[in-house]
Scaffold this active site. Structure first.
Site, PDB file in Angstrom:
ATOM      1  N   CYS A  38      61.926  65.403  79.906  1.00  0.00           N
ATOM      2  CA  CYS A  38      63.277  65.119  79.399  1.00  0.00           C
ATOM      3  C   CYS A  38      63.342  63.750  78.714  1.00  0.00           C
ATOM      4  O   CYS A  38      63.337  62.725  79.410  1.00  0.00           O
ATOM      5  CB  CYS A  38      64.240  65.194  80.587  1.00  0.00           C
ATOM      6  SG  CYS A  38      65.871  64.518  80.297  1.00  0.00           S
ATOM      7  N   CYS A  41      66.095  61.383  79.911  1.00  0.00           N
ATOM      8  CA  CYS A  41      65.793  60.870  81.257  1.00  0.00           C
ATOM      9  C   CYS A  41      64.918  59.629  81.159  1.00  0.00           C
ATOM     10  O   CYS A  41      65.138  58.648  81.876  1.00  0.00           O
ATOM     11  CB  CYS A  41      65.083  61.938  82.094  1.00  0.00           C
ATOM     12  SG  CYS A  41      66.056  63.434  82.366  1.00  0.00           S
TER      13      CYS A  41
END
Length: 113
Positions: A38, A41
């Site tokens: 991600c 993230c």
């Protein structure tokens, strides 16, 4: 000499350690539901690391990998990463989805911290 407090990695929790670390904590805990694949993230991780270091006396910040911890991820209905969930007294009191700047994140959490 670099300040090692701001480069400390965030604590990682798992399905097995979530309850004792997060739900039974005497102070608020900010959980980042994250995944290694991600990009947002990875973008927010330095922000969370700074917040963890600066607020270590009254806030715990942890990460939970959604791919390796499906029980907790499903229990809290997490579908998007990063999802940030603030727990107080074992209950989620605020949920935020998506990466954000440090100032904005602190502002969004200030009323529940």
């Amino acid at each position: 000499m670099p300040d090692t407090d701001t480069t400390t990695a965030l604590t990682t929790v798992s399905d097995a350690t979530f309850a004792p670390t997060v739900l039974n904590s005497p102070r608020p805990v900010l959980v980042e539901f994250t995944a290694h694949w991600c990009p947002p993230c990875r973008m927010i991780e330095p922000v969370l690391t700074e917040i963890a270091a600066e607020n270590a006396d009254h806030l715990t910040v942890v990460q939970l990998d959604v791919d390796t911890n499906p029980v907790t991820t499903a229990a809290y209905g997490v579908l998007s990463m990063p999802t940030l969930m603030l727990f107080r007294d074992g209950e989620p009191v605020r949920t935020l989805v998506g990466a954000r700047a440090k100032r904005r994140l602190l502002n969004e959490l200030s009323e529940v911290l």
